[in-house]
Design an enzyme around this catalytic site. Structure first.
Site, mmCIF file in Angstrom:
data_model
loop_
_atom_site.group_PDB
_atom_site.id
_atom_site.type_symbol
_atom_site.label_atom_id
_atom_site.label_comp_id
_atom_site.label_asym_id
_atom_site.label_seq_id
_atom_site.Cartn_x
_atom_site.Cartn_y
_atom_site.Cartn_z
ATOM 1 N N CYS A 2 36.806 -12.268 -13.769
ATOM 2 C CA CYS A 2 37.789 -12.818 -14.706
ATOM 3 C C CYS A 2 37.394 -12.636 -16.177
ATOM 4 O O CYS A 2 36.225 -12.627 -16.521
ATOM 5 C CB CYS A 2 38.061 -14.291 -14.462
ATOM 6 N N GLY A 3 38.382 -12.469 -17.009
ATOM 7 C CA GLY A 3 38.163 -12.388 -18.448
ATOM 8 C C GLY A 3 38.933 -13.489 -19.147
ATOM 9 O O GLY A 3 40.070 -13.796 -18.770
#
Lengths: 311, 281
Positions: A2-3
Site C-alpha cells: 500500500c501507498g
C-alpha cells in the site's frame, strides 16, 4: 504494501485534486487494486456534502437487472432523506453507481446515515462540511478522471493506493476510511494492527458501527471517538502509539488538520517535506517529486513520531 | 582512555584494524594475486573521460543500462542529472567509476556495488547501498531507513540524519552518519564499524554479534547484548582520520565518543543450552 500520501496548504487553497492525483499515480506500484482520495474543500458552513454509491463497480457488469436495481436504490435514498426532512440543494451523478449530494439538515445526522445505509446495496462513502471521499477500482488517473477530480480546490487531502491482502478488491475495502458517522474525519494507513478485533469490540460497546473488516477503519473510528469526547487530535494520536498494536504508519485528516503517526518499530515508510505554507508526505519520495520536481529537503519521521499541521 | 596497543600497515592506510576472528571466516583467495581484485568482465575506464545522463525521462532500468553502456565506452566519470528519487538507480556496478547523482535517489540506490565512488547531492530512500562490497557512497542530505543493510565493505557516508535499522546485519565496511539515527541501528551487526555523530535511537546494536558502533550524541537505549566499551587511542585516531576524509568531525571530539560493542553472550559464543542461556542473560 500500500501507498499513502497527504498534503496540506496552510493559509490558502489550491487544486488539491490534481496534486493528489499526481502523487498517487507516482506510487501506483505500491498498490494497483484501488485508489482513494479524501479531499477537503473550502467548506460548506451550513450544509453537508454526502457521497454514496448504490452498487459496486463489478456489480454493474453482471447483467441488465442491476441497472433497474440501482435506480430503485437511488429512489429509496431520496425517499428516506425526504422523510427525515433533509433538503437536498445539489445533486450530481459522479458515475452510474455513485452520487454526490449537498444538503441542509439540522436533525440527527447519525440516524440519517444509518437510515440511508439500511437500504440494501447502498453505502455512504463520506459525509461532512468539507470532506469528500472518492474511492474506486483502478489507478489514480483512472479514478480521478472517472470522478472529475482535476480542478477540485481545497486546503488539504489524503490518498491511498491499495494492494489487497486480507480483504476483497472492492470499493468497501478501499481506503481512505471515513470515521462513520463523524463529520470530516478520514484515515489512510499502511501496516497491520494486531489488536484490531479487541479494540473494535471496545468501540462497538461504545455504540460505534464498522462498515468493513479492515483494520484501518479502526484508526479512523478510534480518533473520531476521542475527538468526539473532547480530546485534541494530537493527544489522541500520541495515545494511539501506545494503544494500537502492530506496525503502522497512518495519515489522518479532519476539517482543518492533517496529521501523521508512526509506530515505535518504524517498519512502514514515510517521507516528509515541510515548508512554511505547504506540507507533503508520502510512502515514497517520488510522490512528493511528482508535485515538486525541483530539489527539496525531505526526511523520514522517526519511530513513535506524531506530527499535526493546521490548514 | 585505554593505551594504544596495536599498530599496523592497515591502520597507517586508514583502513580497519580489527582482527577477523569469526568462526566462519574463510580465505577464498590470496590478496597477493592482484587480478582477483578485478572482475573478469570489468570495463577499462578512464576517470578523465566525463559524460552526463539526464534521467528525467528515463526509467530506472534505462538509467542503469545507460551507465553500463558508458562504462563499456570507457567513460570513468558519469554525472546523472534529475534522478527524481527513482528507485534502484546505480545498482550492481562492479567496476571502478566516479558516479555523481545531482539530486535524490529512491529505494535501493547503489545496492550491490563493488568499487565505484558515488556522490549524491540530495537524499536517499530506504536500503541505500544494501550489500555494498567496496567503494564509497557519500550522501549530502538525509537518508531513509535500512541504510547500508548487510554492508560488506567500503565507506557509506550520510552527512544528514538517517532512519531506523541503519546497518542492520552489516558484515563489514564503515557507515558514517553526520546526524542522528533511528531505532534498532546496528541490529544483528556482524562486523565493521558504524559512526553516529549525533544521537542514536532506542535498541542500538540489538543482538549484535561483533563490530563496533561509535556514538557522538545521546543513546536513547541499548539493545540486547550491546554493551559500552572503553575508547582507546586507536579508536580515536581511526575516527579522526576517517571523519577527516569526508569533512566531518565529532561534535565533542573523537576521544569523547561512546563505543558500543557486542557483549557476546547471546549468539554462538558459548555452548549453553537455551534454558541455561536464559539464566546467563
Amino acid at each position: 504494501m500500500c501507498g499513502i500520501a497527504g498534503l496540506i496548504h496552510r493559509g490558502t487553497n489550491a487544486d488539491i485534486g490534481s496534486e493528489m492525483t499526481a502523487m498517487l499515480q507516482s506510487i501506483k506500484h505500491r498498490g494497483p487494486d484501488s485508489t482513494g482520495f479524501a479531499l477537503y474543500g473550502t467548506g460548506l458552513q451550513d450544509q453537508y456534502v454526502m457521497r454514496f454509491k448504490v452498487a459496486e463497480q463489478e456489480d454493474v457488469k453482471k447483467g441488465f437487472r442491476i441497472h433497474d436495481e440501482m435506480k430503485a436504490r437511488k429512489r429509496a435514498v431520496d425517499e428516506r432523506l425526504a422523510e427525515l426532512g433533509v433538503e437536498v440543494t445539489s445533486e450530481e451523478q459522479a458515475t452510474e453507481y455513485a452520487y454526490r449530494y449537498v444538503f441542509s439538515f439540522d436533525g440527527d445526522l447519525r440516524r440519517a446515515t444509518d437510515y440511508v445505509e439500511d437500504i440494501e446495496g447502498v453505502e455512504t462513502i463520506s459525509l461532512g462540511h468539507a470532506l469528500e471521499l472518492v474511492k474506486d477500482l483502478g489507478d489514480a488517473t483512472r479514478v480521478s478522471t472517472q470522478y472529475e477530480l482535476g480542478g477540485f480546490r481545497g486546503t488539504h487531502a489524503i490518498g491511498h493506493t491499495r494492494m489487497a491482502t486480507e480483504s476483497d478488491v472492492d470499493i468497501r475495502s478501499a481506503h481512505p476510511y471515513w470515521a462513520y458517522p463523524f463529520n470530516d474525519v478520514a484515515v489512510v494507513h499502511n501496516g497491520q494492527l494486531t489488536n484490531y478485533w479487541g479494540m473494535r469490540r471496545e468501540m462497538e460497546r461504545r455504540g460505534h458501527r464498522f462498515m468493513s473488516n479492515c483494520d484501518s477503519e479502526l484508526i479512523a473510528v478510534y480518533l473520531a471517538d476521542a475527538i468526539d469526547r473532547g480530546e485534541e487530535l494530537e493527544g489522541a494520536m500520541w495515545r494511539s502509539i501506545d494503544e494500537l498494536d502492530g506496525v503502522f504508519t497512518y495519515v489522518v485528516a479532519t476539517g482543518d488538520r492533517l496529521g501523521m503517526a508512526k509506530d515505535v518499530m518504524a517498519a512502514k515508510p514515510m517521507v516528509l517535506y515541510e515548508s512554511d505554507d505547504f506540507v507533503a508526505l508520502a510512502s515514497e519520495e517520488v510522490a512528493i517529486r511528482a508535485i515538486f520536481p525541483e530539489e527539496i529537503d525531505t526526511y523520514d519521521p522517526y519511530e513513535g513520531e506524531v506530527r499535526v499541521w493546521q490548514s | 582512555m585505554a593505551e594504544l596497543d596495536r599498530e599496523g600497515a592497515s591502520f597507517e592506510m586508514g583502513m580497519h584494524t580489527e582482527q577477523l576472528s569469526g568462526r566462519t571466516q574463510q580465505v577464498y583467495f590470496s590478496p597477493e594475486e592482484a587480478e582477483n581484485f578485478t572482475y573478469p568482465e570489468a570495463f577499462d575506464v578512464d576517470f578523465n573521460r566525463r559524460t552526463e545522463i539526464d534521467a528525467a525521462e528515463l526509467d530506472s532500468g534505462a538509467v542503469n543500462r545507460k551507465l553500463r553502456e558508458l562504462m563499456e565506452q570507457g567513460y570513468g566519470t558519469i554525472v546523472v542529472k534529475n534522478p527524481g528519487a527513482k528507485h534502484s538507480l546505480g545498482v550492481g556496478i562492479l567496476n571502478r567509476l566516479q558516479l555523481y547523482f545531482e539530486g535524490s535517489l529512491g529505494y535501493f540506490g547503489c545496492g550491490l556495488i563493488d568499487g565505484p565512488n558515488v556522490r549524491i547531492s540530495g537524499r536517499v530512500g530506504w536500503s541505500c547501498a544494501e550489500n555494498m562490497m567496496a567503494g564509497t557512497v557519500v550522501i549530502e542530505k538525509n537518508a531513509g531507513s535500512v541504510f547500508g543493510a548487510a554492508l560488506r565493505g567500503g565507506d557509506l557516508v550520510c552527512k544528514g540524519d538517517v532512519g531506523s535499522r541503519t546497518g542492520i546485519d552489516m558484515k563489514g565496511g564503515t557507515i558514517i552518519v553526520g546526524g542522528r539515527t533511528g531505532a534498532f541501528s546496528g541490529f544483528m551487526m556482524q562486523r565493521g564499524r558504524m559512526v553516529i555523530l549525533g544521537d542514536a535511537g532506542v535498541n542500538l546494536g540489538d543482538s549484535m554479534y561483533d563490530g563496533t558502533i561509535y556514538v557522538g550524541g545521546k543513546i536513547a537505549g541499548l539493545g540486547v547484548d550491546a554493551v559500552e566499551a572503553e575508547m582507546n587511542a586507536l579508536d580515536a585516531q581511526w575516527l579522526e582520520r576517517k571523519l577527516r576524509l569526508y569533512g566531518l568531525e565529532a561534535p565533542r571530539g573523537a576521544a569523547n565518543m561512546t563505543k558500543i560493542v557486542a557483549g557476546k553472550k547471546l549468539w554462538n559464543y558459548d555452548n549453553l543450552e537455551p534454558t541455561e542461556k536464559k539464566l546467563v542473560l
